[in-house]
Design a protein around this motif. Structure first.
Motif, short mmCIF file in Angstrom:
data_model
loop_
_atom_site.label_atom_id
_atom_site.label_comp_id
_atom_site.label_asym_id
_atom_site.label_seq_id
_atom_site.Cartn_x
_atom_site.Cartn_y
_atom_site.Cartn_z
N TYR A 1 0.86 -1.18 0.00
CA TYR A 1 0.00 0.00 0.00
C TYR A 1 0.89 1.23 0.00
CZ TYR A 1 -3.55 -3.37 1.16
OH TYR A 1 -4.37 -4.45 1.11
N ASN A 2 0.43 2.29 -0.64
CA ASN A 2 1.24 3.49 -0.80
C ASN A 2 1.25 4.39 0.42
OD1 ASN A 2 2.10 2.91 -3.41
ND2 ASN A 2 0.19 3.66 -4.26
N SER A 3 0.29 4.24 1.31
CA SER A 3 0.26 5.10 2.49
C SER A 3 -0.17 4.29 3.71
CB SER A 3 -0.72 6.27 2.29
OG SER A 3 -2.04 5.79 2.27
N LEU A 4 0.16 4.82 4.85
CA LEU A 4 -0.23 4.18 6.10
C LEU A 4 -1.75 4.15 6.24
CD1 LEU A 4 0.65 2.90 8.75
CD2 LEU A 4 0.84 5.20 9.72
N ALA A 5 -2.41 5.20 5.78
CA ALA A 5 -3.88 5.24 5.85
C ALA A 5 -4.49 4.13 5.00
CB ALA A 5 -4.38 6.60 5.38
N ASP A 6 -3.92 3.89 3.82
CA ASP A 6 -4.42 2.80 2.98
C ASP A 6 -4.22 1.45 3.64
OD1 ASP A 6 -5.16 4.60 1.03
OD2 ASP A 6 -3.42 4.23 -0.25
N ALA A 7 -3.07 1.26 4.29
CA ALA A 7 -2.79 -0.01 4.97
C ALA A 7 -3.75 -0.21 6.15
CB ALA A 7 -1.34 -0.05 5.44
#
Length: 79
Positions: A55-61
């Protein structure tokens, strides 16, 4: 022409290095019974029994972790 090819190769290398930073994976950890978010590509061995990502961002993960059915709904260490 040779300098143009060299410049293209250098730009491709720099772009690849930039994309490698900031990637996240969700992994299932049997020893803790939680789903952890890690920043390095996990190897499924021992206590790590699944991985999902990158995932490209922590929020996406974090969003992905909340939708994975085998992950606990709430992180027991969260306050």
């Amino acid at each position: 022409m040779r300098s143009l090819i060299l410049a293209g190769v250098m730009m491709f290398g720099a772009a690849t290095a930039c994309l490698a930073d900031g990637l996240y994976w969700v992994v299932g950890n049997l020893s803790t019974g939680k789903c952890d978010i890690v920043t390095s590509n996990p190897v499924i061995t021992g206590d790590i029994w699944f991985e999902d990502g990158p995932y490209n961002s922590l929020a996406d993960a974090k969003l992905a972790r909340s939708t994975i059915t085998v992950c606990p709904e709430k992180d027991p260490t969260a306050k």
